[in-house]
Design a protein around this motif. Structure first.
Motif, PDB file in Angstrom:
ATOM      1  N   ASP A 257       0.947  -1.381   0.185  1.00  0.00           N
ATOM      2  CA  ASP A 257      -0.032  -0.277   0.053  1.00  0.00           C
ATOM      3  C   ASP A 257       0.729   1.442   0.100  1.00  0.00           C
ATOM      4  O   ASP A 257       0.779   2.034  -1.038  1.00  0.00           O
ATOM      5  N   ARG A 258       2.108   1.654   0.510  1.00  0.00           N
ATOM      6  CA  ARG A 258       2.764   2.918   0.688  1.00  0.00           C
ATOM      7  C   ARG A 258       3.414   2.485  -0.434  1.00  0.00           C
ATOM      8  O   ARG A 258       3.503   3.888  -0.614  1.00  0.00           O
ATOM      9  N   LEU A 259       4.139   1.604  -0.903  1.00  0.00           N
ATOM     10  CA  LEU A 259       4.417   1.753  -2.342  1.00  0.00           C
ATOM     11  C   LEU A 259       3.909   1.978  -3.804  1.00  0.00           C
ATOM     12  O   LEU A 259       3.696   3.228  -4.691  1.00  0.00           O
ATOM     13  N   GLU A 260       2.523   1.569  -3.705  1.00  0.00           N
ATOM     14  CA  GLU A 260       1.820   1.709  -4.395  1.00  0.00           C
ATOM     15  C   GLU A 260       1.508   3.513  -4.296  1.00  0.00           C
ATOM     16  O   GLU A 260       1.214   4.050  -5.415  1.00  0.00           O
ATOM     17  N   ALA A 261       0.933   3.876  -3.260  1.00  0.00           N
ATOM     18  CA  ALA A 261       1.326   5.533  -2.843  1.00  0.00           C
ATOM     19  C   ALA A 261       2.483   5.945  -2.997  1.00  0.00           C
ATOM     20  O   ALA A 261       1.893   8.046  -4.014  1.00  0.00           O
ATOM     21  N   ASN A 262       3.104   6.117  -3.089  1.00  0.00           N
ATOM     22  CA  ASN A 262       4.098   6.407  -3.348  1.00  0.00           C
ATOM     23  C   ASN A 262       4.602   7.129  -4.993  1.00  0.00           C
ATOM     24  O   ASN A 262       5.254   7.032  -5.860  1.00  0.00           O
ATOM     25  N   GLN A 263       4.545   5.813  -5.550  1.00  0.00           N
ATOM     26  CA  GLN A 263       4.914   5.411  -7.531  1.00  0.00           C
ATOM     27  C   GLN A 263       3.170   6.012  -8.160  1.00  0.00           C
ATOM     28  O   GLN A 263       3.309   6.672  -8.713  1.00  0.00           O
TER      29      GLN A 263
ATOM     30  N   ALA B  42       8.982   6.208 -12.205  1.00  0.00           N
ATOM     31  CA  ALA B  42       7.238   5.727 -12.222  1.00  0.00           C
ATOM     32  C   ALA B  42       6.504   5.002 -12.951  1.00  0.00           C
ATOM     33  O   ALA B  42       7.056   5.314 -13.645  1.00  0.00           O
TER      34      ALA B  42
ATOM     35  N   GLU C  58       3.491  12.922 -10.559  1.00  0.00           N
ATOM     36  CA  GLU C  58       4.626  14.151 -10.758  1.00  0.00           C
ATOM     37  C   GLU C  58       5.081  14.623 -11.592  1.00  0.00           C
ATOM     38  O   GLU C  58       5.905  15.224 -12.511  1.00  0.00           O
TER      39      GLU C  58
ATOM     40  N   GLU D 281       2.286   9.140  -5.981  1.00  0.00           N
ATOM     41  CA  GLU D 281       2.749  10.487  -6.224  1.00  0.00           C
ATOM     42  C   GLU D 281       3.370  10.634  -7.295  1.00  0.00           C
ATOM     43  O   GLU D 281       3.629  11.980  -8.220  1.00  0.00           O
ATOM     44  N   ALA D 282       5.085   9.586  -7.359  1.00  0.00           N
ATOM     45  CA  ALA D 282       5.803   9.798  -8.416  1.00  0.00           C
ATOM     46  C   ALA D 282       5.273   9.663 -10.125  1.00  0.00           C
ATOM     47  O   ALA D 282       5.710  11.178 -10.025  1.00  0.00           O
TER      48      ALA D 282
ATOM     49  N   ARG E  93       7.347  11.772 -12.709  1.00  0.00           N
ATOM     50  CA  ARG E  93       8.908  11.594 -12.737  1.00  0.00           C
ATOM     51  C   ARG E  93       9.087  10.723 -13.130  1.00  0.00           C
ATOM     52  O   ARG E  93       8.519   9.738 -13.397  1.00  0.00           O
TER      53      ARG E  93
END
Length: 111
Positions: free
Chosen positions: A85-91, A102, A97, A93-94, A99
């Motif tokens: 879940d955390r990695l999915e949220a980071n990806q 991503a 943006e 967001e990336a 990036r």
């Protein structure tokens, strides 16, 4: 060679004692055999009971190990889910943006 009466009597006494000793020995052997059989039965019973207790103890230990493994697997699964879940949220967001590298979790497309 003359055999005297006291000598015959002495030999008879020795023979009687020998036969008596053999009789006692046989009786003692029978008693010892009976006691050995009884002891063997006791050992057999004790061995069977010990075997059953070991079997029950092993089964209980198996249950404890299995429940521990289950809890460990649940913890890994939960931790992996949280990490995903955390990695999915980071990806997400990336990707939002823009990036490079991503991956947008919605489309699975790399930026």
């Amino acid at each position: 060679m003359t055999i005297r009466f006291p000598k015959i009597l002495a030999l008879s006494a020795v023979a009687a004692l020998s036969m008596g000793a053999m009789g006692c020995t046989e009786t003692e052997q029978q008693r010892t055999t009976a006691e050995a059989d009884a002891a063997g039965d006791s050992v057999g019973t004790a061995s069977a009971e010990a075997g059953q207790e070991l079997k029950e103890g092993a089964a209980a230990a198996g249950e404890v190990l299995e429940s521990g493994a289950m809890k460990a697997a649940q913890a890994v699964e939960s931790g992996a889910g949280d990490l995903a879940d955390r990695l999915e949220a980071n990806q997400a967001e990336a990707a939002a943006e823009g990036r490079p590298g991503a991956v947008d979790p919605v489309t699975d497309e790399r930026q």
